[in-house]
Design an enzyme around this catalytic site. Structure first.
Site, PDB file in Angstrom:
ATOM      1  N   LYS A  73      -7.331 -41.337 -29.824  1.00  0.00           N
ATOM      2  CA  LYS A  73      -6.401 -42.461 -29.625  1.00  0.00           C
ATOM      3  C   LYS A  73      -5.070 -42.192 -30.322  1.00  0.00           C
ATOM      4  CE  LYS A  73      -7.500 -46.083 -31.675  1.00  0.00           C
ATOM      5  NZ  LYS A  73      -8.495 -47.035 -32.172  1.00  0.00           N
ATOM      6  N   THR A  75      -3.966 -39.287 -31.282  1.00  0.00           N
ATOM      7  CA  THR A  75      -3.396 -38.107 -30.635  1.00  0.00           C
ATOM      8  C   THR A  75      -2.643 -38.518 -29.365  1.00  0.00           C
ATOM      9  OG1 THR A  75      -5.198 -36.782 -31.516  1.00  0.00           O
ATOM     10  CG2 THR A  75      -3.998 -35.856 -29.660  1.00  0.00           C
ATOM     11  N   ARG A  96      -0.524 -46.348 -38.251  1.00  0.00           N
ATOM     12  CA  ARG A  96      -0.917 -46.795 -39.585  1.00  0.00           C
ATOM     13  C   ARG A  96      -0.901 -45.663 -40.608  1.00  0.00           C
ATOM     14  NH1 ARG A  96      -6.589 -48.883 -38.044  1.00  0.00           N
ATOM     15  NH2 ARG A  96      -6.140 -47.408 -36.373  1.00  0.00           N
ATOM     16  N   LYS A 107     -13.765 -34.968 -45.321  1.00  0.00           N
ATOM     17  CA  LYS A 107     -12.453 -34.340 -45.155  1.00  0.00           C
ATOM     18  C   LYS A 107     -11.476 -35.317 -44.521  1.00  0.00           C
ATOM     19  CE  LYS A 107     -13.764 -29.576 -45.391  1.00  0.00           C
ATOM     20  NZ  LYS A 107     -13.132 -28.266 -45.322  1.00  0.00           N
ATOM     21  N   ALA A 275      -9.860 -52.503 -39.873  1.00  0.00           N
ATOM     22  CA  ALA A 275      -9.949 -53.007 -38.502  1.00  0.00           C
ATOM     23  C   ALA A 275     -11.150 -53.930 -38.323  1.00  0.00           C
ATOM     24  CB  ALA A 275     -10.010 -51.841 -37.524  1.00  0.00           C
ATOM     25  N   PHE A 303     -10.139 -49.011 -33.806  1.00  0.00           N
ATOM     26  CA  PHE A 303     -11.393 -49.135 -33.046  1.00  0.00           C
ATOM     27  C   PHE A 303     -11.142 -49.161 -31.534  1.00  0.00           C
ATOM     28  CE2 PHE A 303     -13.549 -51.548 -36.827  1.00  0.00           C
ATOM     29  CZ  PHE A 303     -13.591 -50.363 -37.538  1.00  0.00           C
ATOM     30  N   PHE A 383     -10.361 -32.259 -22.721  1.00  0.00           N
ATOM     31  CA  PHE A 383     -11.082 -31.354 -23.623  1.00  0.00           C
ATOM     32  C   PHE A 383     -11.443 -30.134 -22.817  1.00  0.00           C
ATOM     33  CE2 PHE A 383     -14.711 -29.938 -26.267  1.00  0.00           C
ATOM     34  CZ  PHE A 383     -14.106 -30.006 -27.517  1.00  0.00           C
ATOM     35  N   TRP A 411      -2.786 -32.542 -26.424  1.00  0.00           N
ATOM     36  CA  TRP A 411      -3.403 -31.888 -27.574  1.00  0.00           C
ATOM     37  C   TRP A 411      -3.032 -30.397 -27.580  1.00  0.00           C
ATOM     38  CZ3 TRP A 411      -6.768 -27.905 -28.666  1.00  0.00           C
ATOM     39  CH2 TRP A 411      -7.315 -27.891 -29.974  1.00  0.00           C
TER      40      TRP A 411
END
Lengths: 558, 558
Positions: A73, A75, A96, A107, A275, A303, A383, A411
């Site tokens: 989202k 990205t 945000r 990580k 959220a 979310f 993807f 991406w």
């Protein structure tokens, strides 16, 4: 295939000096307060000076219910901003800020991914411009002043058992969830039960993100309920006289932070409320400022659309007077497959039927967006394992609902990979078909608002609440809080309260466990399930391997 | 007389852009990281690049024992820096940062006063460049990781009753002094006693101020003792594997902050350890960097010379390899009178005899400075009620000890009011008579070091310690900590442990109540009296009246 990691790509960025980014937006250097050479805050006087300008178009990026497969989202939000600039539009991204503490458990997260990122990534995952530290300080000051008030005689007659203002720290520290404080004798006060939440769960965070300006911030801080008396009447922050000093501590934190994408387009990164118990959107002041400075503003909400977009529409837009012009719903082939019943381990294999089955989840979100009167487009985040047939299945499904679904490759390719979606968004915005309306009116009762969201958005058959919950809602209505919107705290993984029920489930009820009043932020939190406001660290925290290497670069954070 | 307040003067400052101040020191813009337009951090790579240069002369500003009349040590430090620049010397000031929390209890402090101030004053009393927030974060991370280690099985066999790593927050919050944590059941860990200190009391603060570079910082953090096992063997921070991540959190905080005086001369404001349980000096990295960039560096140490200068010489200079060239001992007529037995209410009337009597306090500090091999000059900080006869009494007294005492009017006149002292300081520096040596050698036992300070500096007849204290010192010596210097924690108001015994008392003993090992900072804290590491708020905290006014200016903070 060997991909570069997000951090490797981020470190190779050709960042421009932040003033060059400010120049694009027409922010003079005296009004752009630098934090290093690649971050800056925009001065309040500059923001005041642009209030007379017309607003640009506001675009929300939201998503299907998240799955372990990931959706992308943020990205897509970043990519779409770059894509709009790529087709010659003046666009700004609003997202945000990240919380520092959790990065030392697992990580840390990038702001976007691949070639659709906001930088400087490391600073944004650490102290950034200090906003969250300021929130922690302001929150902690109020905490100290409440106990200090009790210590010096308790003139307000606070019931020590009913102090609802918990403490905060920006760290994953389970041992502070529940404590006994003021131990050790007379000099240290009256012992009582207390506990810490993580900073992003602070009502101060929600307020900072909803306040129109510093005056509004101070008023809302004063409105917060911090405790109750034995007769259950509320004690407000303003009774403690803390809101003025808290506002001073938050003065700089209220100013939006300007950074840039990998393609040197402007991005405001500001605020980061939870959220679940909060509304999960970036700050109103960043969004409204961006709308004065650009023709298109791309933002996102936390979310999936059932929680994030609903709160964006029913809380943020309602309260801030924003009128979104278009919505992009992010979906992926992999997530569709998981919604269609495929296990994560099996995602690599083509499975068009599962994609089709999973589209029911997407379809419900598409329908829901129509209820807010805002036109939508579906952005398929590509993807490398996706097959043409799988992508086509999503496109066909959306066409059946009268909505375009467009494959995006931001991406891998940055803004150039999402120009078709950018053009479609411009088309939707310029067609002027948007007629934003919140899902429910202010005048409904609080219980009716909860039922409306559960039935209209989640498609629950019913809502169950104990008599004590209904009585509490009634009491707040009598105290004048009936006009507030509701802020649903529910699992993000399903329309139901069961995180394992993917797709488009029917035949379920939503149980309301508890309600909480955020009187300063201006909403009633409706808790439907376990909500964790202080995470713990895992057995082997990421912190154990985070360090500076010989070149002074951070290792282990990403 | 109507004086302008410090904040009024500070707000009228003609500040230069911080890069212009950097230019004076030859710091290129890519190595000067701005925080707004009037604050900046100096990059590590620039600091690395100047290491081959010769050092300037280091001048310590210290003072008589403080009295409620005030002395103006920081004011003299700032004024002397301006005065040295005024007479054509290239001088930099190095002072400490202020702690945020206490400003919400009592009104905040300026950095200097009158026309001898460092600006921006408000930011320096609030978040500044976020250094203390970074220290709080690093400290909190270690706290969370210790309890997390115990939670996940306690492989290090930590005795929960012997966790010596307390938590910190940068706020005056007495209710957190003593708590019980990890309550609420299995998911929240093993309940234990704990407590919070204020951030400036953190050993992380002391380490940040003594570390030579980031590598040294990481090593020292790893050396900290955080807990003991049942067999009393220590558990170190490096056993918890926290030092790498803490160093990442402190990466920017380690870089010195550059600001300016009202006269646009450069000032490094960096670090702020307690002057009781720690050494009370600004950071080594700021001081050593300043020495590479200027011919004269003026710095100060906390409290009076018995504590501040002694720790500066025996801890900071010893550890950092600094060789101070001159000392300025600040005194005032009013403080001399109080040391001579006059009550605060009676300070307005001329009283030459009281001044003469009070000079005994000054005299002892003058003698003490000689024990470190560094030449001294007395700076009399002028107050408008001082009479010529009173000032002359101090001058005559000092002349009898072979030391110049010079009247300074920098408070009213800025650098121009302190040029005579500046010239004297240059003369002392250039004469090369300084032959710095610490008071005691590393090889003395810890008990002998304590006795040396108490007898040589305080002039105590004896030192009393319980057998348990002596046994603890012995145990540390056996563990290899015997070569550390001692860090005395004692009242600042007297050479004795009784704050009411002013002047130059004799015939007393120093009782050592407790000793603590700061293994990372590298000293043994010797507690001689009540030491408060978490202040409380007063009945009416300053915070109640702190606010932003209609013009956006902060009211009530000063």
């Amino acid at each position: 295939m060997a991909f570069k990691s997000d951090i490797e790509i981020a470190r190779e960025a050709n960042k421009k000096p932040i003033q060059a980014i400010g120049d694009v937006l027409g922010i003079p250097s005296e009004h752009l307060l630098p934090y290093g050479h690649d971050k800056a805050k925009v001065s309040q006087s500059f923001i005041d000076s642009v209030q007379g300008r017309p607003d640009g178009k506001l675009i929300l990026v939201t998503a299907i219910n998240p799955t372990p497969a990931g959706e992308g989202k943020t990205t897509t939000t970043v990519g779409l901003g770059d894509g709009l600039n790529k087709i010659g539009k003046k666009a700004v991204i609003c997202i945000r800020e990240a919380s520092l503490g959790p990065n030392f458990g697992m990580k840390g997260g990038a702001a976007g991914g691949g070639k659709a990122q906001v930088v400087p990534m490391e600073e944004m995952n650490l102290h950034f411009t200090g906003d969250f530290h300021a929130i922690t300080s302001a929150h902690s000051l109020l905490s100290a002043m409440i106990d200090n008030h009790i210590y010096w005689g308790n003139a307000l007659d606070i019931d020590q058992r009913r102090v609802v203002w918990r403490r905060v720290v920006d760290m994953n520290d389970r041992s502070l969830r529940q404590i006994t404080s003021s131990l050790g004798g007379v000099a240290n006060g009256f012992p009582r039960e207390d506990g810490f939440d993580i900073t992003v769960a602070s009502e101060v965070m929600a307020i900072l993100c909803l306040a129109k300006n510093l005056k509004d911030l101070e008023k809302r801080l004063g409105d917060m309920i911090v405790a109750y008396r034995r007769d259950k009447t509320p004690v407000f922050c303003r009774d403690i006289k803390a809101e003025g000093a808290m506002t001073v501590l938050l003065k700089d934190a209220m100013q939006p932070n300007l950074v840039q994408t990998l393609e040197n387009n402007p991005a405001f990164v500001h605020g980061g409320p939870f959220a679940n118990i909060a509304h999960g959107c970036n700050s109103v002041i960043a969004t409204t400022t961006a709308l004065k400075l650009a023709d298109y503003v791309v933002t996102e909400a936390g979310f999936g659309a059932d929680l994030g977009a609903e709160k964006f529409m029913d809380i943020k837009c309602r309260k801030a007077g924003l009128k979104p012009a278009a919505v992009v719903i992010v979906a992926t082939v992999r997530a569709m497959k998981m919604n269609g019943g495929v296990a994560k381990a099996d995602l690599g294999a083509e499975n068009v039927d599962a994609v089709k089955a999973g589209c029911a989840n997407l379809g419900r979100h598409i329908e829901n967006m129509k209820k807010f009167g805002v036109p939508a487009v579906v952005g398929i985040n590509h993807f490398f394992t996706d097959t043409d047939a799988e992508v086509q299945a999503i496109k066909d499904y959306c066409a059946g609902l009268g909505v375009d679904a467009i494959l995006n490759t931001h991406w891998a390719e940055g803004g150039a990979g999402i120009t078709e979606t950018a053009k479609k968004v411009v088309e939707l915005c310029e067609a002027g078909s948007a007629d934003y309306r919140p899902l429910y009116g202010d005048e409904l009762s609080l219980a009716e608002k909860i039922e409306t969201v559960c039935k209209e958005i989640y498609r629950a058959d019913s809502v169950t609440m104990d008599g004590s919950v209904r009585a509490q809602l009634k009491a707040w209505e009598e105290q004048g809080y009936g006009k507030l919107p509701v802020c649903m705290a529910k699992t993000q993984y399903s329309f139901t309260t069961d995180p394992n029920r993917r797709g488009a489930p029917t035949g379920f009820s939503i149980p309301v466990r508890e309600v909480r009043l955020s009187a300063g932020a201006g909403f009633v939190v409706v808790v439907c399930g376990e909500i964790m406001t202080m995470p713990g660290l895992p057995r082997v925290p990421a912190a154990e391997t985070i360090r500076l290497n010989e070149d002074g670069l951070i290792e282990g954070l990403f």
